[in-house]
Design a protein around this motif. Structure first.
Motif, short mmCIF file in Angstrom:
data_model
loop_
_atom_site.label_atom_id
_atom_site.label_comp_id
_atom_site.label_asym_id
_atom_site.label_seq_id
_atom_site.Cartn_x
_atom_site.Cartn_y
_atom_site.Cartn_z
N LEU A 196 0.82 -1.22 0.00
CA LEU A 196 0.00 0.00 0.00
C LEU A 196 0.86 1.27 0.00
CD1 LEU A 196 -2.71 -1.17 2.60
CD2 LEU A 196 -2.83 -1.24 0.10
N ILE A 197 0.26 2.35 -0.51
CA ILE A 197 0.93 3.66 -0.52
C ILE A 197 1.16 4.08 0.93
CG2 ILE A 197 0.62 6.11 -1.13
CD1 ILE A 197 -1.29 5.03 -3.40
N LYS A 198 2.35 4.58 1.20
CA LYS A 198 2.66 5.00 2.58
C LYS A 198 3.71 6.09 2.54
CE LYS A 198 3.79 0.77 3.49
NZ LYS A 198 3.58 0.31 2.09
N ASP A 199 4.15 6.49 3.70
CA ASP A 199 5.15 7.53 3.86
C ASP A 199 6.41 7.28 3.01
OD1 ASP A 199 5.93 9.83 5.57
OD2 ASP A 199 7.60 8.45 5.99
N LYS A 200 6.85 8.31 2.31
CA LYS A 200 8.01 8.18 1.41
C LYS A 200 9.28 7.70 2.13
CE LYS A 200 10.86 11.00 -1.71
NZ LYS A 200 11.26 9.93 -2.64
N THR A 201 9.47 8.18 3.38
CA THR A 201 10.69 7.82 4.10
C THR A 201 10.78 6.31 4.31
OG1 THR A 201 10.09 9.79 5.35
CG2 THR A 201 12.09 8.65 6.04
N LEU A 202 9.64 5.72 4.67
CA LEU A 202 9.61 4.26 4.90
C LEU A 202 9.87 3.51 3.61
CD1 LEU A 202 6.43 4.01 7.13
CD2 LEU A 202 8.66 3.06 7.69
N ASP A 204 11.39 4.67 0.81
CA ASP A 204 12.76 4.86 0.33
C ASP A 204 13.72 3.92 1.07
OD1 ASP A 204 11.92 6.82 -1.41
OD2 ASP A 204 12.63 8.51 -0.22
N ALA A 205 13.54 3.81 2.39
CA ALA A 205 14.44 2.97 3.19
C ALA A 205 14.29 1.49 2.83
CB ALA A 205 14.17 3.17 4.68
N ALA A 206 13.06 1.07 2.51
CA ALA A 206 12.82 -0.34 2.20
C ALA A 206 13.55 -0.78 0.93
CB ALA A 206 11.32 -0.60 2.06
N TYR A 207 13.84 0.18 0.05
CA TYR A 207 14.50 -0.15 -1.22
C TYR A 207 15.93 0.40 -1.29
CZ TYR A 207 10.05 -2.01 -2.68
OH TYR A 207 8.91 -2.78 -2.77
N ASP A 208 16.40 0.94 -0.16
CA ASP A 208 17.79 1.41 -0.10
C ASP A 208 18.29 1.18 1.32
OD1 ASP A 208 20.18 2.43 -0.83
OD2 ASP A 208 19.51 4.51 -1.08
N ASP A 209 18.39 -0.11 1.68
CA ASP A 209 18.69 -0.48 3.06
C ASP A 209 20.13 -0.14 3.44
OD1 ASP A 209 20.39 -3.27 2.76
OD2 ASP A 209 19.05 -2.90 1.09
N LYS A 210 20.33 0.00 4.74
CA LYS A 210 21.63 0.43 5.28
C LYS A 210 22.75 -0.56 4.97
CE LYS A 210 20.55 3.67 8.91
NZ LYS A 210 19.53 3.41 9.93
N LEU A 211 22.41 -1.85 4.96
CA LEU A 211 23.43 -2.87 4.73
C LEU A 211 23.86 -2.94 3.27
CD1 LEU A 211 24.64 -4.81 6.77
CD2 LEU A 211 22.86 -6.47 6.20
N GLY A 212 23.07 -2.39 2.40
CA GLY A 212 23.42 -2.40 0.97
C GLY A 212 23.02 -3.68 0.25
N VAL A 213 22.08 -4.43 0.82
CA VAL A 213 21.67 -5.69 0.17
C VAL A 213 20.87 -5.38 -1.11
CG1 VAL A 213 20.47 -7.90 0.45
CG2 VAL A 213 21.62 -6.87 2.40
N THR A 214 19.98 -4.38 -1.03
CA THR A 214 19.21 -4.04 -2.24
C THR A 214 20.13 -3.45 -3.30
OG1 THR A 214 17.34 -3.60 -0.77
CG2 THR A 214 17.09 -2.91 -3.05
N ALA A 215 21.15 -2.70 -2.87
CA ALA A 215 22.13 -2.17 -3.82
C ALA A 215 22.82 -3.34 -4.52
CB ALA A 215 23.14 -1.30 -3.09
N ALA A 216 23.22 -4.37 -3.76
CA ALA A 216 23.88 -5.54 -4.36
C ALA A 216 22.93 -6.27 -5.32
CB ALA A 216 24.35 -6.48 -3.25
N PHE A 217 21.66 -6.36 -4.91
CA PHE A 217 20.63 -7.00 -5.74
C PHE A 217 20.50 -6.28 -7.09
CE2 PHE A 217 15.92 -6.98 -6.64
CZ PHE A 217 15.74 -8.34 -6.87
#
Ligand code: AVI
Length: 320
Positions: A196-202, A204-217
């Motif tokens: 569902l549509i939700k707050d942009k901050t949440l 953005d973080a879900a698709y650019d995680d701190k560990l960089g797993v999504t970046a590696a993906f």
């Protein structure tokens, strides 16, 4: 740029089917370069996606699981028991297996792009649930597909969890739902997970995680393209980018060139200037109302939904 070209060297890449080479080349040579998200999922990409699903920032998987845990009994009341459970993009079949003890399907039909991926999971499940008839199918759901005659017609429930519907463009999502509707008799339905549509901050973080797993993906896509196309992408020259586009209600993932880059493969080449990007994925987010409208346009009715306390995710059931 004029220097980007597609020379006539058919068959220069022998192991990859020609239609895949064509699709990749067309996307890479387009003015706005793009690739299909299906190319994320080579062996490494599939493992990285499993890791994404357990990241603290990536709420969809655990939120959907919570919704099922909490509302399973009510879902069974609405959906009824028995019939054929058709699992679209089944993977390891774990999500559907959780429904067996409550929905008691007579037949289970897991579908995935590669039937060999399903075989182990189905063998194990068949031991646990010997009374359920199981028929694994290898179909590409992004193409035109048809269920074989072994799939019973009575009381079909199409199960599409994980919000994968969000990776289709809205018109493709509608076409996909219309396709499902056409495979439904009167007593059939669908059970689908929708982010569902939700707050942009949440988001953005879900698709650019701190560990960089999504970046590696995202970056692993270039490794996969190197393999499929015999291209020479250098991963260190590219940067992961993901953000929620609030006008289009979608997460966009891109790979941005850190410098001027020249990429070649047998039969083609492209220059990317610093800052230019390859658009690798959209992940659309819906409102419940918006998704219900899509279901109605596809010919479904009587929709019913369950959500979590934050209303981040919904599981929606609709009848044919
Ligand atoms: C598979 N699909 C639903 C995921 C999503 O959230 O759109 C793919 C993904 N891409 C980046 N993270 C997860």
């Amino acid at each position: 740029p004029e220097s980007n070209s597609l020379a006539n060297t058919a068959n220069s890449v022998r192991t990859t089917p020609p239609h895949i080479i064509r699709e990749l080349e067309n996307g890479l040579l387009a003015d706005a370069a793009h690739t299909s998200p299906k190319y994320f999922y080579d062996a490494v990409g599939s493992v990285l996606f499993e890791a994404i699903c357990v990241l603290p920032e990536y709420y969809p998987t655990r939120t959907e699981a919570e919704i099922f845990t909490q509302h399973m009994a009510d879902m069974a009341r609405v959906i009824g028991i028995g019939g054929s459970l058709i699992d679209l993009g089944a993977g390891n079949c774990a999500k559907a297996a959780r429904l067996f003890p409550v929905l008691h399907p007579d037949q289970y039909v897991p579908i995935d792009i590669s039937v060999s991926h399903l075989q182990d999971a189905v063998r194990r499940l068949q031991q646990r649930f010997p009374h359920i008839e199981m028929t694994a199918l290898g179909l590409d759901l992004a193409q035109d597909w048809k269920l074989p005659v072994e799939v019973r017609r009575d009381k079909r429930l199409f199960f599409y969890p994980g919000s994968s519907i969000g990776n289709f463009e809205p018109e493709e999502a509608l076409a996909f739902l219309c396709h499902l509707r056409a495979a439904c008799d009167n007593d059939a339905g669908i059970l689908i997970g929708v982010d569902l549509i939700k707050d942009k901050t949440l988001l953005d973080a879900a698709y650019d995680d701190k560990l960089g797993v999504t970046a590696a993906f995202n970056l692993n896509l270039l490794r996969h393209i190197n393999h499929l196309l015999h291209a020479d992408f250098d991963i260190s020259q590219w940067q992961h980018e993901a953000f929620f586009n609030t006008e289009k209600f979608r997460i966009e993932m891109h790979l941005r060139a850190r410098e001027n880059i020249h990429v070649t493969w047998p039969g083609g080449q492209r220059n990317f200037i610093k800052g230019e990007h390859i658009h690798t994925e959209n992940s659309y987010k819906y409102s419940i109302q918006g998704f219900n409208a899509l279901l109605a346009d596809a010919g479904f009715s009587h929709s019913c939904h369950w959500t979590d306390k934050n209303e981040w995710f919904a599981v929606i059931h609709a009848k044919a």
